[in-house]
Design a protein around this motif. Sequence first.
Motif, PDB file in Angstrom:
ATOM      1  N   PRO A  23     -15.218  42.386  32.349  1.00 48.22           N
ATOM      2  CA  PRO A  23     -14.028  42.662  33.159  1.00 48.22           C
ATOM      3  C   PRO A  23     -13.290  43.895  32.644  1.00 48.22           C
ATOM      4  CG  PRO A  23     -14.068  40.384  32.381  1.00 48.22           C
ATOM      5  CD  PRO A  23     -15.098  41.134  31.596  1.00 48.22           C
ATOM      6  N   ILE A  24     -12.887  44.733  33.577  1.00 49.84           N
ATOM      7  CA  ILE A  24     -12.118  45.939  33.223  1.00 49.84           C
ATOM      8  C   ILE A  24     -10.752  45.787  33.880  1.00 49.84           C
ATOM      9  CG2 ILE A  24     -11.991  48.451  33.469  1.00 49.84           C
ATOM     10  CD1 ILE A  24     -15.072  48.422  33.797  1.00 49.84           C
ATOM     11  N   THR A  40      -5.583  41.392  36.681  1.00 48.24           N
ATOM     12  CA  THR A  40      -4.758  40.683  35.702  1.00 48.24           C
ATOM     13  C   THR A  40      -5.580  40.298  34.471  1.00 48.24           C
ATOM     14  OG1 THR A  40      -5.227  38.484  36.582  1.00 48.24           O
ATOM     15  CG2 THR A  40      -3.339  39.647  37.536  1.00 48.24           C
ATOM     16  N   GLN A  41      -4.869  40.198  33.360  1.00 45.32           N
ATOM     17  CA  GLN A  41      -5.514  39.781  32.113  1.00 45.32           C
ATOM     18  C   GLN A  41      -6.029  38.352  32.245  1.00 45.32           C
ATOM     19  OE1 GLN A  41      -5.885  41.904  29.307  1.00 45.32           O
ATOM     20  NE2 GLN A  41      -7.341  40.259  28.820  1.00 45.32           N
ATOM     21  N   ALA A  42      -5.271  37.520  32.949  1.00 45.75           N
ATOM     22  CA  ALA A  42      -5.691  36.118  33.095  1.00 45.75           C
ATOM     23  C   ALA A  42      -7.044  36.039  33.805  1.00 45.75           C
ATOM     24  CB  ALA A  42      -4.635  35.342  33.874  1.00 45.75           C
ATOM     25  N   ARG A  79     -14.537  36.298  31.657  1.00 47.37           N
ATOM     26  CA  ARG A  79     -15.262  36.480  30.396  1.00 47.37           C
ATOM     27  C   ARG A  79     -15.615  35.121  29.776  1.00 47.37           C
ATOM     28  NH1 ARG A  79     -17.671  40.613  27.982  1.00 47.37           N
ATOM     29  NH2 ARG A  79     -15.888  41.936  27.531  1.00 47.37           N
ATOM     30  N   SER A  80     -14.639  34.197  29.793  1.00 44.60           N
ATOM     31  CA  SER A  80     -14.906  32.940  29.091  1.00 44.60           C
ATOM     32  C   SER A  80     -15.915  32.087  29.864  1.00 44.60           C
ATOM     33  CB  SER A  80     -13.615  32.172  28.801  1.00 44.60           C
ATOM     34  OG  SER A  80     -13.140  31.601  29.979  1.00 44.60           O
ATOM     35  N   VAL A  81     -15.892  32.121  31.182  1.00 38.62           N
ATOM     36  CA  VAL A  81     -16.838  31.283  31.943  1.00 38.62           C
ATOM     37  C   VAL A  81     -18.206  31.958  32.071  1.00 38.62           C
ATOM     38  CG1 VAL A  81     -17.280  30.147  34.163  1.00 38.62           C
ATOM     39  CG2 VAL A  81     -14.955  30.210  33.241  1.00 38.62           C
ATOM     40  N   SER A 118     -25.970  43.624  33.954  1.00 36.23           N
ATOM     41  CA  SER A 118     -24.619  43.164  33.684  1.00 36.23           C
ATOM     42  C   SER A 118     -23.709  43.744  34.766  1.00 36.23           C
ATOM     43  CB  SER A 118     -24.151  43.601  32.298  1.00 36.23           C
ATOM     44  OG  SER A 118     -23.841  44.960  32.317  1.00 36.23           O
ATOM     45  N   PHE A 119     -22.587  43.090  34.945  1.00 37.88           N
ATOM     46  CA  PHE A 119     -21.689  43.476  36.020  1.00 37.88           C
ATOM     47  C   PHE A 119     -20.321  43.803  35.452  1.00 37.88           C
ATOM     48  CE2 PHE A 119     -25.047  40.972  37.760  1.00 37.88           C
ATOM     49  CZ  PHE A 119     -25.408  41.698  38.881  1.00 37.88           C
TER      50      PHE A 119
END
Length: 381
Positions: free
Chosen positions: A60-61, A43-45, A51-53, A36-37
């Motif tokens: 994501p951090i 940015t939150q966007a 995450r969604s794709v 995992s990466f």
Amino acid sequence: MSPSNSILLTGATGYVGGTVLDHLLKSKVPSIKNLSFDLLVRTQAAADKLRSVLGDCVNPILWPGGLGDTDSIIKIASNYDLVINVGSGFVPSGSQAFVSGLAQRAASNPSGPTPWLLNIAGCTNLGDKPLTQTSHPDREFDDADGNAVYEWLRCADEREPYPQRTAEVGVLTAAEATDGAVHAVSLNTPLIFGAGTGLFNRQGIIIPTLMRYVVTHGYGFKLNETANFDWVHVEDLADLYVLLVKTILEREDRGVGYIPSNKNGIIFPAVARVLQTEIMQHCLDSAFDAGVLPRENTPKNKEIRLVGLKEIADEITFGLMDMAEQGWAGNKAQKGTVARKLLGWSPTRLEEAWRNDFVDELEALRDGKRGVTMESCIGRK
Ligand SMILES: NC(=O)c1ccc[n+]([C@@H]2O[C@H](COP(=O)([O-])OP(=O)(O)OC[C@H]3O[C@@H](n4cnc5c(N)ncnc54)[C@H](OP(=O)(O)O)[C@@H]3O)[C@@H](O)[C@H]2O)c1
């Protein structure tokens, strides 16, 4: 999966970083395919989209302070054994902070794997200044002698600091000072071309910039006759990152003593070399072939005009004179020996891909996919 089983990557929203992440995620290499990466994003966007794709293979951090937030970098990096810094190569303190974090990791986990940092840099670090200093048109750097390149960069940066070079030298020097606890390698990349495959920025910098110049002005520019660039397709570059990760994960010695590191740790992912004037000629050829040039008020024949350094700095490099001179006038030939010899890197996007890129870039500019549309380039919007 705990952070130590993950790879930490910066630049996932960028051209290079997005493509590197994509190639790692698509890799069928057994040691990579179940990884995992963890992705540092600003940015939150961006975090939400990644995450969604990409789902569970990425984590994501949020990192609002980015490469300027060295305290967070040290803290975060101290959880990892492998960091790939493919975001901006121009922030020295941020890049060095990854080494400090990895040194903490090594100290807290002495029986664990040796931590590695793969750090991005660029060929303008090697450029001379033929207009304001001495020209070295016959100089070629070879990464087979990484220490000689490192020493040259170190001395050059002592005389005249240049942020991307300060970052490159700083990372390698800091890792060297850990006495083998941390290993760092710099991928000092030439001109990168071709469509990226990440989720965000997929365009390069240099060809789009030159194409826009040519279409806007109706002619190309040169600062001298000798400026040169080596080149690499962004997907071949991403493949090299995959090979490096594979080597580190699969070798019993973790690549220590095999992949050059620290004060020897420079790799040139260089495929072929051209003069800056040849790049301009390709831009002109594709614009004339497509009927985009000439226009009513532009030269009827293909011209590459000698222009002033300040004019180019103002128009292309945000007023940065050293970047303009090292980039657009500089000699910075890179002979890439190490990646092919040690890692079996075998780039596949060669001359044909290079030539086709100029046609693709013109089309992308015409279709408004380059931030500025061609209409705005030629003052019609
Ligand atoms: N493209 C080339 O032809 C080329 C050639 C030679 C070397 N390089 C090297 O490669 C690096 C990356 O190039 P690129 O073409 O991938 O650039 P890019 O598409 O503009 O991407 C830059 C990435 O770095 C991130 N970033 C920028 N400033 C940051 C900061 N202060 N803190 C944290 N993250 C930051 C961006 O994140 P956000 O989305 O949050 O802004 C983005 O993910 C360059 O900086 C250079 O050192 C590039």
